[in-house]
Write a protein that holds these residues in place. Sequence first.
Motif, short mmCIF file in Angstrom:
data_model
loop_
_atom_site.label_atom_id
_atom_site.label_comp_id
_atom_site.label_asym_id
_atom_site.label_seq_id
_atom_site.Cartn_x
_atom_site.Cartn_y
_atom_site.Cartn_z
N VAL A 466 7.26 -21.07 20.58
CA VAL A 466 6.26 -20.33 21.37
C VAL A 466 6.03 -21.04 22.71
CG1 VAL A 466 3.88 -19.50 21.41
CG2 VAL A 466 5.14 -19.56 19.25
N CYS A 467 6.28 -20.34 23.80
CA CYS A 467 6.13 -20.94 25.13
C CYS A 467 4.65 -21.24 25.38
CB CYS A 467 6.67 -19.96 26.18
SG CYS A 467 6.37 -20.52 27.86
N PRO A 468 4.32 -22.48 25.77
CA PRO A 468 2.90 -22.82 25.98
C PRO A 468 2.27 -22.08 27.16
CG PRO A 468 4.24 -24.80 25.72
CD PRO A 468 5.20 -23.65 25.87
N HIS A 469 3.06 -21.41 28.01
CA HIS A 469 2.45 -20.71 29.14
C HIS A 469 1.64 -19.52 28.63
CE1 HIS A 469 2.84 -17.85 32.75
NE2 HIS A 469 1.83 -18.66 32.97
N LEU A 470 2.28 -18.44 28.21
CA LEU A 470 1.52 -17.29 27.73
C LEU A 470 2.08 -16.76 26.41
CD1 LEU A 470 0.79 -15.37 31.08
CD2 LEU A 470 -0.83 -16.72 29.74
N ASP A 484 14.99 -21.32 27.27
CA ASP A 484 14.47 -20.59 28.43
C ASP A 484 13.48 -19.53 27.96
OD1 ASP A 484 16.37 -22.10 29.67
OD2 ASP A 484 17.60 -20.42 30.35
N CYS A 485 12.38 -19.42 28.68
CA CYS A 485 11.41 -18.39 28.32
C CYS A 485 11.75 -17.10 29.05
CB CYS A 485 9.99 -18.83 28.69
SG CYS A 485 8.80 -17.57 28.20
N PRO A 486 11.84 -15.98 28.33
CA PRO A 486 12.24 -14.73 28.96
C PRO A 486 11.15 -14.07 29.79
CG PRO A 486 11.73 -14.35 26.66
CD PRO A 486 11.61 -15.84 26.90
N CYS A 487 9.93 -14.66 29.77
CA CYS A 487 8.83 -13.96 30.45
C CYS A 487 8.67 -14.39 31.91
CB CYS A 487 7.55 -14.14 29.66
SG CYS A 487 7.60 -13.14 28.16
N HIS A 488 8.34 -15.68 32.13
CA HIS A 488 8.08 -16.10 33.53
C HIS A 488 8.93 -17.28 33.94
CE1 HIS A 488 4.36 -14.47 31.63
NE2 HIS A 488 4.51 -13.61 32.61
N GLY A 489 9.93 -17.64 33.10
CA GLY A 489 10.91 -18.62 33.55
C GLY A 489 10.67 -20.07 33.19
N SER A 490 9.71 -20.36 32.31
CA SER A 490 9.58 -21.77 31.88
C SER A 490 10.88 -22.19 31.22
CB SER A 490 8.46 -21.93 30.86
OG SER A 490 7.23 -21.74 31.48
N ARG A 491 11.24 -23.47 31.43
CA ARG A 491 12.46 -23.99 30.80
C ARG A 491 12.17 -25.35 30.18
NH1 ARG A 491 17.49 -23.58 34.55
NH2 ARG A 491 18.55 -23.68 32.53
S1 FES Z 1 5.15 -17.12 28.58
FE1 FES Z 1 6.76 -18.47 28.92
S2 FES Z 1 6.84 -18.64 31.02
FE2 FES Z 1 5.19 -17.35 30.71
#
Ligand code: FES
Length: 511
Positions: A466-470, A484-491
């Motif tokens: 689970v990406c810690p961003h959103l 790679d996160c498919p939503c906003h590009g966190s890596r």
């Molecule tokens: S939820 Fe992963 S980059 Fe936004």
Amino acid sequence: MPRSHSLWHHTTNAVTTAPLRKHARADVCVIGAGIAGLTTAYQLAREGRSVIVIDAVAIGAGQTSVTTAHLSNQIDDSYEEILRLHGPDGARLACDSHRAAIDRIQAICELENLTCAFERIDGYLFLGKRAKEKDLDRELEAARAAGVEVDKLPAAPVQGFQSGPCLRFRQQGQFHPMKYLQGMANALQRLGGQIYTGTKAVTVEGGQPAIVRTADHIAVEAAAAVIATNSPFNDLVTIHTKQAPYHTYALGLRVPPGAITHALYWDTEDPYHYVRLQRTTNRELGGDNDDPVDILIAGGEDHKAGQAKDADERFQRLATWTRERFPAAREEEFRWSGQVMETVDGLGFIGRNPLDAGNVYVATGDSGMGMTHGTIAGILLTDLILGRSNPWTDLYDPSRVRSGAAVEWVKENLNVALQYASWLTPGEVSSIDQIAPNTGAVIVDHGRKVAVFKDERGEIHKRSAVCPHLGCIVAWNSAASSWDCPCHGSRFDKFGAMFNGPSPRDLERVT
Ligand code: FES
Ligand SMILES: Cc1cc2nc3c(=O)[nH]c(=O)nc-3n(C[C@H](O)[C@H](O)[C@H](O)COP(=O)(O)OP(=O)(O)OC[C@H]3O[C@@H](n4cnc5c(N)ncnc54)[C@H](O)[C@@H]3O)c2cc1C
């Protein structure tokens, strides 16, 4: 087997410095030692400001080391699009600013005596499959209206390939991006600037002073802070709904020196292909003599980050496309990939960070033109920090909204919303045994999505997927060995450590 790193990695050594170990103060704290951060720091230091640069990893550790380094004022999204989105004045300013960026890079190379193979060359835009000559004519008209020095020719100067009609953009450029960056870092230090690598910023508070805090609980106080981390880690939503991450692939093929004219080449496909040459020597490629060798660098095959699983096929298609158009290409020496941030209106976000104090600045949204956008950031942010007016301020304002970009905005944000469905899908494999050594996959473990990397000894490394961003679910990227996160590009690296925002943290540990 080709090397799975960039030509730039192969021909320079990574440069690190000591980490920041105690609280510090400066006029400006710059976070990120890629081209955007270092150019900004260098420009400010030349103006007599004290500057501290911190980077989580090393100088040029991010996308600047995997670029292809075309220096161009031919805008990737086309002048026709820029004219539609930003109007005639905006298109002229876009042309001026990218031209000024190439001029500034040349000036820095000359002033600081940098040996980074800077060259002025022409650029050729030729038709992709299904495109019509009238598409080129419309682009010619739009580019000329914006003030670009461009003409139309019957063919690009590629031996053995009939490109058909093309546009020639004069006075473009190219260089070795890592030699440039390292040279600029040395110049910055000679000017009194301080660079600390291995120093990750975790928060930025605007105000008097701005305070940047690091993962090691150290604070830097500064009159202004600049976030140049490619994708800002301190902004939860605002900017990230206006830009989308795309993964793009590059190959380096050996070519007899002089067999292909040194120039920038692009086609009009979507995603488009981008090609240039870099002179090197046989010895640099592992040979026993200093004979010159050209490396043909071809890029393309872009897809939304974290949303494709066919890296090998993409490299293969890129190689086929390249060999058909550049028959002089020989052995594949390098293959690599990286991420670009595409904004909904085709230009970077450079200026005051939206919804923040007035002394926090950001440079992001490279739009595949991060060499020039990063240099524009250096010029524009220096003016803003020193209180000078700059004609590009509104064009690059990170808070801007262009009504013509609404369709793209909806499309990209709908795509993000769809990614949350991954919470409900099964894992990519049903058991860890199915994961090959040196690869990763997402599995379902006690109802949770877990990112599992199996190293070459068969040891298992698990993190929450689970990406810690959103909260989107990350995907394994086999070309770059990253999550790679498919939503906003966190890596995140294969062990889950964050190296590209917006995530503020590493992937969480799981037991
Ligand atoms: S939820 Fe992963 S980059 Fe936004
Ligand atoms: C394959 C490929 C081809 C490309 N081709 C071109 C081209 O031909 N022309 C062109 O103009 N552009 C091109 N680009 C785009 C360009 O390479 C990038 O946009 C540009 O390098 C980005 O520079 P930057 O300084 O913004 O970010 P980066 O180079 O990514 O630097 C950001 C730095 O911030 C650091 N960092 C991140 N988070 C933190 C934190 N929390 N604390 C401290 N430090 C942190 C990272 O370690 C990194 O060193 C290409 C990109 C790719 C991937």
